[in-house]
Design an enzyme around this catalytic site. Structure first.
Site: not given
Length: 327
Positions: A231, A203, A235
């Site tokens: 992960d 990414k 958020d």
């Protein structure tokens, strides 16, 4: 008097909680077989915080539990004030228990004239009077060096992996990291699940735009496989939702997301629900309010882990023994 005495009666453990996540604090106290120290805490009209403890803590080993959820700065300040009050009340030792370490993502400078806010938080704890710090799945291991005292870095991985094992076909699993920087964590996950192939999502991220990343492709074999996307925190859910999409477009059979900290800032719930993930698994290091919950979300309790770690520290035992010596 509230608390737990050591076997020889020479020490007293006291558990204190702020107002950010009372459910977690109550669950930890229940696991330990004790009660929370009676505490009076409220806000003045201008937002200033007042705290007073209802019993003596003189000579006690006090553990101050506070989850740094939104509004994050209020709860950090409340915890600092609690630590200061305990220091001035002659507590013997003060351990800050911050299941989610605030500002952890600001652990280094990307550009000139930026702060290292994670270090500032550690300095503030020390100045307030904290002797020890306990947290779960720090964003980066280097955060342990920011605090000039013992740091107990707890792992939620054993809790999460045990659950995930019951949700996937262990003969056909690929562990996926959402980016190249989390490969080491994915390797540990693969080992805990029994030794499985790894993949990561390539990414790009614009450092000038927070909470925005573009997932390009999957590096590794995911075709026809059950993917476990891991992960430390979720958020706004943009990165994870994009990673799920890329895995599915690359031929994955299914994707289960597992993360320790469910920050779940808006619009995370909608993004994750619509992402195509079979299930999203987090712990309750942060309160998951009703507006953050969605059909595919599973929340596991972190209270037993926190309780065991606190008991080990109080008994001068080994916290690393809880994680096979890896903490």
């Amino acid at each position: 008097m509230t608390g737990i005495l050591s076997a020889d009666g020479s020490k007293r453990l006291v558990l204190v909680s702020g107002r950010a996540h009372p459910e977690l604090a109550a669950a930890v106290a229940e696991e330990m077989g004790t009660e929370l120290l009676p505490t009076s805490a409220y806000d003045f009209a201008n937002g200033e915080i007042y705290v007073r403890f209802g019993e003596s803590v003189r000579g006690a080993d006090v553990y101050v539990l506070q989850s740094h959820t939104s509004p994050i700065n209020q709860w950090i300040m409340e915890q600092m004030i609690m630590v200061d009050a305990l220091k001035r009340a002659s507590a013997k030792t003060i351990t800050v228990v911050a299941p989610f370490y605030a500002y952890a993502r600001q652990d280094k400078k990307h550009k000139g004239r930026e702060p290292i806010s994670a270090r500032l938080i550690a300095d503030m704890y020390e100045v307030a009077g904290a002797d020890r710090l306990m947290s779960v799945d720090l964003h980066t291991a280097q955060l342990q060096g920011f605090f000039n005292g013992p740091v107990d870095h707890l792992w939620a991985m054993p809790l999460l992996t045990e659950y995930v094992k019951s949700r996937v076909d262990l003969s056909n699993v690929t562990v996926v990291s959402p980016d190249a920087g989390r490969i080491k964590v994915a390797e540990k996950w693969a080992a805990k699940l029994g030794g499985h192939p790894l993949a990561f999502v390539h990414k790009t991220r614009d450092i000038n735009q927070p909470n925005q990343a573009v997932a390009n492709r999957v590096v590794g074999d995911v075709v026809g496989r059950s993917c476990v996307l891991v992960d430390d925190l979720i958020d706004t859910g943009g990165t994870i939702a994009e990673a799920v999409r890329v895995c599915m477009e690359s031929g994955a059979k299914e994707v289960i997301v597992a993360a320790t900290h469910g920050v779940l800032s808006d619009p995370a719930a909608q993004r994750l629900q619509d992402s195509g993930a079979k299930e999203v698994v987090v712990t309750d290091t942060l309160p998951i309010t009703q507006d953050k919950r969605f059909e595919k979300l599973t929340v596991l309790s972190i209270a037993p882990l926190l309780a065991r770690a606190i008991e080990e520290v109080f008994a001068d035992g080994s916290v690393t023994s809880l994680f096979e010596g890896n903490s």
